[in-house]
Motif scaffolding. Structure first.
Motif, PDB file in Angstrom:
ATOM      1  N   LYS A   1      -1.479   7.794  -1.903  1.00  0.00           N
ATOM      2  CA  LYS A   1      -2.530   7.565  -2.896  1.00  0.00           C
ATOM      3  C   LYS A   1      -3.837   7.300  -2.157  1.00  0.00           C
ATOM      4  O   LYS A   1      -3.896   7.414  -0.934  1.00  0.00           O
ATOM      5  CB  LYS A   1      -2.136   6.408  -3.811  1.00  0.00           C
ATOM      6  N   ASP A   2      -4.883   6.933  -2.864  1.00  0.00           N
ATOM      7  CA  ASP A   2      -6.175   6.680  -2.228  1.00  0.00           C
ATOM      8  C   ASP A   2      -6.137   5.328  -1.520  1.00  0.00           C
ATOM      9  O   ASP A   2      -6.386   4.286  -2.130  1.00  0.00           O
ATOM     10  CB  ASP A   2      -7.291   6.709  -3.282  1.00  0.00           C
ATOM     11  N   LEU A   3      -5.842   5.361  -0.219  1.00  0.00           N
ATOM     12  CA  LEU A   3      -5.699   4.119   0.532  1.00  0.00           C
ATOM     13  C   LEU A   3      -6.994   3.322   0.601  1.00  0.00           C
ATOM     14  O   LEU A   3      -6.984   2.090   0.554  1.00  0.00           O
ATOM     15  CB  LEU A   3      -5.221   4.423   1.966  1.00  0.00           C
TER      16      LEU A   3
ATOM     17  N   LEU B   1      -1.235   9.578   8.342  1.00  0.00           N
ATOM     18  CA  LEU B   1      -2.588   9.085   8.069  1.00  0.00           C
ATOM     19  C   LEU B   1      -3.636  10.087   8.559  1.00  0.00           C
ATOM     20  O   LEU B   1      -4.626  10.362   7.876  1.00  0.00           O
ATOM     21  CB  LEU B   1      -2.809   7.733   8.748  1.00  0.00           C
TER      22      LEU B   1
ATOM     23  N   TYR C   1      -6.376  11.595   6.011  1.00  0.00           N
ATOM     24  CA  TYR C   1      -7.685  10.934   6.052  1.00  0.00           C
ATOM     25  C   TYR C   1      -8.477  11.350   7.291  1.00  0.00           C
ATOM     26  O   TYR C   1      -7.900  11.671   8.332  1.00  0.00           O
ATOM     27  CB  TYR C   1      -7.511   9.417   6.017  1.00  0.00           C
TER      28      TYR C   1
ATOM     29  N   TYR D   1       0.831  -1.213   0.000  1.00  0.00           N
ATOM     30  CA  TYR D   1       0.000   0.000   0.000  1.00  0.00           C
ATOM     31  C   TYR D   1       0.861   1.257   0.000  1.00  0.00           C
ATOM     32  O   TYR D   1       2.000   1.249   0.466  1.00  0.00           O
ATOM     33  CB  TYR D   1      -0.911   0.000   1.224  1.00  0.00           C
TER      34      TYR D   1
ATOM     35  N   MET E   1     -10.932   1.893   7.449  1.00  0.00           N
ATOM     36  CA  MET E   1      -9.799   1.094   6.990  1.00  0.00           C
ATOM     37  C   MET E   1      -9.362   0.107   8.059  1.00  0.00           C
ATOM     38  O   MET E   1      -9.091  -1.063   7.767  1.00  0.00           O
ATOM     39  CB  MET E   1      -8.642   2.024   6.587  1.00  0.00           C
TER      40      MET E   1
ATOM     41  N   LEU F   1      -0.600  -1.939   7.754  1.00  0.00           N
ATOM     42  CA  LEU F   1      -0.460  -1.623   6.333  1.00  0.00           C
ATOM     43  C   LEU F   1       0.989  -1.545   5.871  1.00  0.00           C
ATOM     44  O   LEU F   1       1.298  -1.932   4.741  1.00  0.00           O
ATOM     45  CB  LEU F   1      -1.148  -0.287   6.023  1.00  0.00           C
ATOM     46  N   PHE F   2       1.877  -1.040   6.747  1.00  0.00           N
ATOM     47  CA  PHE F   2       3.214  -0.687   6.280  1.00  0.00           C
ATOM     48  C   PHE F   2       4.386  -1.325   7.010  1.00  0.00           C
ATOM     49  O   PHE F   2       5.504  -1.283   6.505  1.00  0.00           O
ATOM     50  CB  PHE F   2       3.394   0.840   6.358  1.00  0.00           C
TER      51      PHE F   2
ATOM     52  N   ILE G   1       0.723   5.350   1.059  1.00  0.00           N
ATOM     53  CA  ILE G   1      -0.013   6.269   1.917  1.00  0.00           C
ATOM     54  C   ILE G   1      -0.483   7.524   1.178  1.00  0.00           C
ATOM     55  O   ILE G   1      -1.503   8.113   1.524  1.00  0.00           O
ATOM     56  CB  ILE G   1       0.854   6.649   3.143  1.00  0.00           C
TER      57      ILE G   1
ATOM     58  N   GLN H   1      -7.251   1.384  -2.494  1.00  0.00           N
ATOM     59  CA  GLN H   1      -6.249   0.314  -2.527  1.00  0.00           C
ATOM     60  C   GLN H   1      -6.666  -0.865  -1.657  1.00  0.00           C
ATOM     61  O   GLN H   1      -6.592  -2.023  -2.061  1.00  0.00           O
ATOM     62  CB  GLN H   1      -4.911   0.851  -2.020  1.00  0.00           C
ATOM     63  N   ILE H   2      -7.132  -0.558  -0.447  1.00  0.00           N
ATOM     64  CA  ILE H   2      -7.512  -1.620   0.493  1.00  0.00           C
ATOM     65  C   ILE H   2      -8.748  -2.357   0.006  1.00  0.00           C
ATOM     66  O   ILE H   2      -8.814  -3.593   0.050  1.00  0.00           O
ATOM     67  CB  ILE H   2      -7.747  -1.032   1.902  1.00  0.00           C
TER      68      ILE H   2
END
Length: 232
Positions: free
Chosen positions: A35-37, A130, A134, A31, A142, A109-110, A33, A40-41
């Motif tokens: 971009k549009d998480l 984040l 967001y 993923y 998420m 995620l990371f 961060i 993606q998720i």
């Protein structure tokens, strides 16, 4: 002791601030961060569920038991970090506690699960990033969709189907409380394998909900007595 803890908190805060904008997520990660998480998720998690389809009781249960100051902190909870430092000093080892919902999301995620200070600092930095990009509702959405609930179930909709054979929006309060208690130790609290442990954990969740004003004591007591029917 108090001076030592204060110094450590100030040092950590300065370290986070000075590194926040310099730290970049490894490009090998699944993923990204910036971009549009959410998109993606949702493309990677089966049965991804939007926040509007998740019961209020479940959201309240998760916040109550995992991160009661979630809607008021900037990604990390300085009070929880201070408490964690006290425990670490007393026990003489780093246990990496005090994580917020945002930090848990960042880790999942990371990052890896290794309990090292360097990883914890990266987690804090990513949590701030984040929060900057967001909304709280998006972060909670998420989180609920990526966290592991045991029995191979990642995400709240998959967990709801695994344990109760229901869609998440059909869950009762007692079911919401049981699911909210699983992420802390999915294997240990798996209701299909350790039902009594899961019930004790559910009781803790309901108690936290009452303590934080999400339900009253009468509902707490009534819900604890409700029969839980698990999927076969």
């Amino acid at each position: 002791m108090k001076k030592t803890i204060t110094f450590l908190l100030i040092s950590i805060t300065l370290l986070i601030v000075t590194n926040c904008f310099a730290y970049q997520v490894n490009s090998n990660n699944k993923y990204f961060i910036d971009k549009d998480l959410l998109k993606q998720i949702s493309a990677n998690i089966p049965n991804y569920t939007k926040i509007d389809n998740i019961p209020r009781d479940l959201k309240n249960a998760v916040v109550a038991v995992e991160d009661k100051r979630f809607f008021n902190h900037p990604g990390f909870d300085i009070i929880a970090i201070g408490r964690s430092i006290i425990i670490d000093i007393k026990e003489g080892k780093f246990k990496a506690g005090g994580s917020t919902i945002t930090q848990q999301l960042a880790k999942n995620l990371f990052l890896s699960n290794e309990k090292k200070l360097n990883r914890k600092i990266k987690e804090l930095i990513l949590a701030i990033k984040l929060e900057q990009k967001y909304s709280k509702e998006e972060i909670l959405e998420m989180y609920l969709n990526v966290i592991y609930y045991g029995s191979g179930a990642y995400g709240i909709q998959n967990a709801s189907q695994e344990y109760f054979d229901k869609n998440v929006w059909e869950l009762s309060l007692e079911e919401c409380a049981m699911l909210a208690g699983l992420p802390q130790a999915p294997s240990a609290y798996n209701p299909k394998k350790h039902f009594e442990r899961a019930k004790k954990r559910q009781k803790v969740v309901l108690s936290r909900m009452a303590k934080n004003g999400f339900i009253n004591e009468e509902i707490e007591e009534k819900t604890q007595k409700q029969v839980i029917l698990l999927a076969q």
